[in-house]
Each structure stands twice: as C-alpha cells, then as structure tokens.
Design a protein around this motif. Structure first.
Motif, PDB file in Angstrom:
ATOM      1  N   UNK A 165       0.865  -1.176   0.000  1.00  0.00           N
ATOM      2  CA  UNK A 165       0.000   0.000   0.000  1.00  0.00           C
ATOM      3  C   UNK A 165       0.899   1.221   0.000  1.00  0.00           C
ATOM      4  N   UNK A 166       0.526   2.222  -0.784  1.00  0.00           N
ATOM      5  CA  UNK A 166       1.345   3.430  -0.869  1.00  0.00           C
ATOM      6  C   UNK A 166       0.483   4.629  -1.223  1.00  0.00           C
ATOM      7  N   UNK A 167       1.063   5.801  -1.102  1.00  0.00           N
ATOM      8  CA  UNK A 167       0.348   7.042  -1.417  1.00  0.00           C
ATOM      9  C   UNK A 167       0.776   7.511  -2.804  1.00  0.00           C
ATOM     10  N   UNK A 168      -0.151   7.411  -3.738  1.00  0.00           N
ATOM     11  CA  UNK A 168       0.110   7.848  -5.100  1.00  0.00           C
ATOM     12  C   UNK A 168      -0.136   9.354  -5.200  1.00  0.00           C
ATOM     13  N   UNK A 169       0.739  10.105  -5.891  1.00  0.00           N
ATOM     14  CA  UNK A 169       0.560  11.558  -5.964  1.00  0.00           C
ATOM     15  C   UNK A 169      -0.714  11.984  -6.673  1.00  0.00           C
ATOM     16  N   UNK A 170      -1.281  11.111  -7.501  1.00  0.00           N
ATOM     17  CA  UNK A 170      -2.510  11.449  -8.226  1.00  0.00           C
ATOM     18  C   UNK A 170      -3.735  10.829  -7.565  1.00  0.00           C
ATOM     19  N   UNK A 245       1.156   9.162   8.627  1.00  0.00           N
ATOM     20  CA  UNK A 245       2.620   9.192   8.669  1.00  0.00           C
ATOM     21  C   UNK A 245       3.257   8.068   7.852  1.00  0.00           C
ATOM     22  N   UNK A 246       2.464   7.090   7.418  1.00  0.00           N
ATOM     23  CA  UNK A 246       2.990   6.017   6.579  1.00  0.00           C
ATOM     24  C   UNK A 246       2.863   6.426   5.114  1.00  0.00           C
ATOM     25  N   UNK A 247       3.970   6.377   4.395  1.00  0.00           N
ATOM     26  CA  UNK A 247       3.955   6.680   2.968  1.00  0.00           C
ATOM     27  C   UNK A 247       3.839   5.414   2.144  1.00  0.00           C
ATOM     28  N   UNK A 248       4.437   4.329   2.647  1.00  0.00           N
ATOM     29  CA  UNK A 248       4.406   3.063   1.917  1.00  0.00           C
ATOM     30  C   UNK A 248       4.662   1.908   2.874  1.00  0.00           C
ATOM     31  N   UNK A 268       8.728  -0.594   5.412  1.00  0.00           N
ATOM     32  CA  UNK A 268       7.861   0.544   5.725  1.00  0.00           C
ATOM     33  C   UNK A 268       8.633   1.837   5.508  1.00  0.00           C
ATOM     34  N   UNK A 269       8.004   2.775   4.806  1.00  0.00           N
ATOM     35  CA  UNK A 269       8.591   4.088   4.542  1.00  0.00           C
ATOM     36  C   UNK A 269       7.676   5.136   5.152  1.00  0.00           C
ATOM     37  N   UNK A 270       8.242   6.035   5.949  1.00  0.00           N
ATOM     38  CA  UNK A 270       7.435   7.093   6.550  1.00  0.00           C
ATOM     39  C   UNK A 270       7.428   8.322   5.662  1.00  0.00           C
ATOM     40  N   UNK A 271       6.420   9.169   5.833  1.00  0.00           N
ATOM     41  CA  UNK A 271       6.292  10.371   5.015  1.00  0.00           C
ATOM     42  C   UNK A 271       7.336  11.401   5.424  1.00  0.00           C
ATOM     43  N   UNK A 272       7.986  11.995   4.450  1.00  0.00           N
ATOM     44  CA  UNK A 272       9.074  12.931   4.714  1.00  0.00           C
ATOM     45  C   UNK A 272       8.614  14.134   5.512  1.00  0.00           C
ATOM     46  N   UNK A 273       7.408  14.628   5.208  1.00  0.00           N
ATOM     47  CA  UNK A 273       6.964  15.844   5.878  1.00  0.00           C
ATOM     48  C   UNK A 273       6.674  15.624   7.353  1.00  0.00           C
ATOM     49  N   UNK A 275       8.665  13.849   9.559  1.00  0.00           N
ATOM     50  CA  UNK A 275       9.822  13.904  10.439  1.00  0.00           C
ATOM     51  C   UNK A 275      11.083  14.379   9.760  1.00  0.00           C
ATOM     52  N   UNK A 276      10.964  14.819   8.503  1.00  0.00           N
ATOM     53  CA  UNK A 276      12.111  15.383   7.814  1.00  0.00           C
ATOM     54  C   UNK A 276      13.047  14.348   7.223  1.00  0.00           C
ATOM     55  N   UNK A 277      12.764  13.082   7.401  1.00  0.00           N
ATOM     56  CA  UNK A 277      13.615  12.037   6.842  1.00  0.00           C
ATOM     57  C   UNK A 277      12.741  10.994   6.170  1.00  0.00           C
ATOM     58  N   UNK A 278      13.369  10.200   5.319  1.00  0.00           N
ATOM     59  CA  UNK A 278      12.675   9.134   4.641  1.00  0.00           C
ATOM     60  C   UNK A 278      13.203   7.822   5.201  1.00  0.00           C
ATOM     61  N   UNK A 279      12.404   7.145   6.018  1.00  0.00           N
ATOM     62  CA  UNK A 279      12.876   5.943   6.703  1.00  0.00           C
ATOM     63  C   UNK A 279      12.555   4.713   5.901  1.00  0.00           C
ATOM     64  N   UNK A 280      13.586   4.003   5.435  1.00  0.00           N
ATOM     65  CA  UNK A 280      13.405   2.757   4.697  1.00  0.00           C
ATOM     66  C   UNK A 280      13.835   1.598   5.554  1.00  0.00           C
ATOM     67  N   UNK A 281      13.122   0.500   5.386  1.00  0.00           N
ATOM     68  CA  UNK A 281      13.576  -0.757   5.943  1.00  0.00           C
ATOM     69  C   UNK A 281      14.790  -1.200   5.123  1.00  0.00           C
TER      70      UNK A 281
END
Length: 281
Positions: A165-170, A245-248, A268-273, A275-281
C-alpha cells in the motif's frame, strides 16, 4: 481534473511545475493522455462500486522512527499476515542462541532501517544449516556494516507475490498486488485499487493478474487461499489509510505455500513531511 499538453519541453516546463505544485495531474502527448483518462475512468468505476461491500478500516498506530524488517514484520503480523519465526542478534553468542531455538535451514540477513534492497549489497544469506555457515554469514554481514542481523526460519517453496500500500501523488492511497520476488519490478504484473477497500474488492484482484494460474496450483504448486490473500491486501490498505505518517508499506515477497501465505520481507517508509527524513527498511 488533469492537464495534457504537447510541444517543446522548454515551453511546457513552467506549466508542468505549476500543475504539479497544485496537485493536478500533468501528462504529455496523446498516449499519455489516453492512459491518464483510462486510469481516471477505472478509478471512478471502482469508487462507484460500493453495493453492500464493507470497507476494511485500519487501526491507528503511533508514529515513530526505526522501522527495520523485524519491526515492520511485527506490524504486518498485527493485521493477520503470517511471518517466519525469527530472532535478532547483535553478537555471535546471540546468533548461536537463535540457532538453537529455530528450525533450520535459516535465512540470515542484515537488519537495518536504511537498507531497502538487502540482496543488492550481499545482505542476505540463505540455507544456513550449521554453526559454521552461521558464523560465516554473521562475519560477512558485519563486514558490510551490519550492527544487528535477523535470523529466521526459511519458508517452504511456493509462489512469490508482492502486496503493498502506498500514497500515489494522483490517486492518493492505493493498494497493489503483483508477482513478487527480486524480479517484481522487471515483470510488472500488478493490479492496483484505491485504499481502503473491501474484502470483496480485494478478492477480485488475483484474477486480474496475467500470471493468475500460478495461484491455482499450476503444475502441482500451492493453491492460494483467496480469502487470506484479500485479508492481507485490505489489512495493509486500511493501515495506510488510517495512518497519515505512513507513505508506503510493502510485503515482498509474500510467499504462497501449501501451508498458507507468509511474509518473507517487509518494508515501511514514513512520510518525509512528518519527520524530515525518509525511513526505509
């Protein structure tokens, strides 16, 4: 709404930037326009298909950093997705203790929230069946910078899927189901729906895969439990929709075995806005 234009790149760059900043889809050329319109029509059709289908909502989860594979697997297990028995080890002694507690063969992997594709850096050792092989794997992972390793039981053979599951820009929150494993991006056999979604809608997704016969016992292989698979899809979709807060969040591979579906890796990737970082597993 979408904007379609064609012409020299220099003439449309500023318009594209303005549209994207406003959240308006922007495409170029007749093919891009046709594909975008088809996508919008399909999205509208799926959104309109409510009937008696009950949307599966997700639970809210406290946002934090540090979503490595072990932590993410705990999260997906919370929505009913099975995961292998595993242990985390920071020392060779802890690795030996894990070996004594788990059934071989084992997978030994680098455990890091910043490493997304472990196999690309030699971060995965499979078929570990004795202490000598375990020590060799542990030392090799330490050499590439592993502070901790994940030791887990290997799953039996089966069909590997990708579920996420992810957040598509469109289109906003979406879920996807496809043929998974390390070749998932190259194969591109994927079905997408808006999230959150119902069990009924998720149950239709496997039939739209080009490789759907692989899930029906192809040449003596395992038969996928469609209800179980639909629960995996709706669980991840509901989790994403309920937690901004979850981006993907992605399980790849989700292995379909004769004993059921099991998540062999999770990201799991968190949304940059947030916490200012992109957290990847």
């Amino acid at each position: 709404m979408l904007i379609a234009m064609d012409g020299p790149a220099d003439d449309i760059t500023s318009i594209r930037s303005t549209a994207v900043a406003a959240g308006i889809p922007f495409v170029t050329g007749p093919l891009g326009l046709a594909q975008a319109l088809a996508g919008l029509a399909e999205d509208a059709r799926l959104r309109a298909r409510t009937g008696d289908d009950r949307i599966v909502e997700g639970l809210r989860i406290e946002a934090r950093e540090g979503w490595d594979e072990h932590a993410t697997k705990k999260l997906v297990a919370g929505v009913g997705i099975a995961t292998p028995r595993r242990r985390v080890a920071a020392t060779q002694e802890q690795a030996h203790s894990a070996f004594a507690e788990l059934n071989t063969p084992l997978a030994v992997k680098i455990l890091s929230e910043t490493v997304l594709h472990k196999s690309d850096i030699g971060g995965v050792h499979l078929g570990v069946s004795d202490l000598a092989a375990l020590d060799a794997a542990f030392d090799a992972l330490r050499t590439i910078g592993a502070e901790q390793v994940l030791i887990e039981e290997m799953a039996p053979a089966g069909v590997d899927l990708i579920v996420g599951a992810r957040r598509d820009p469109v289109f906003g929150p979406i879920v996807l189901l496809g043929i998974g494993g390390t070749a998932a991006e190259a194969i591109g056999d994927v079905v997408i729906r808006s999230a959150p979604l119902s069990i009924e809608t998720a149950s239709d997704m496997p039939d739209e895969l080009a490789a759907r016969e692989l899930l029906r016992g192809w040449r003596g292989g395992p038969v996928a439990d469609i209800d179980d698979l639909a629960a995996c899809i709706t669980g991840l979709g509901g989790m994403l929709a309920a937690n901004e807060w979850i981006d993907e969040i992605e399980v790849n591979p989700l292995r379909i075995t004769a004993e059921g579906a099991v998540a062999l890796d999770a990201v799991l990737v968190t949304r940059k806005e947030d916490n200012g970082v992109d957290n990847h597993n």
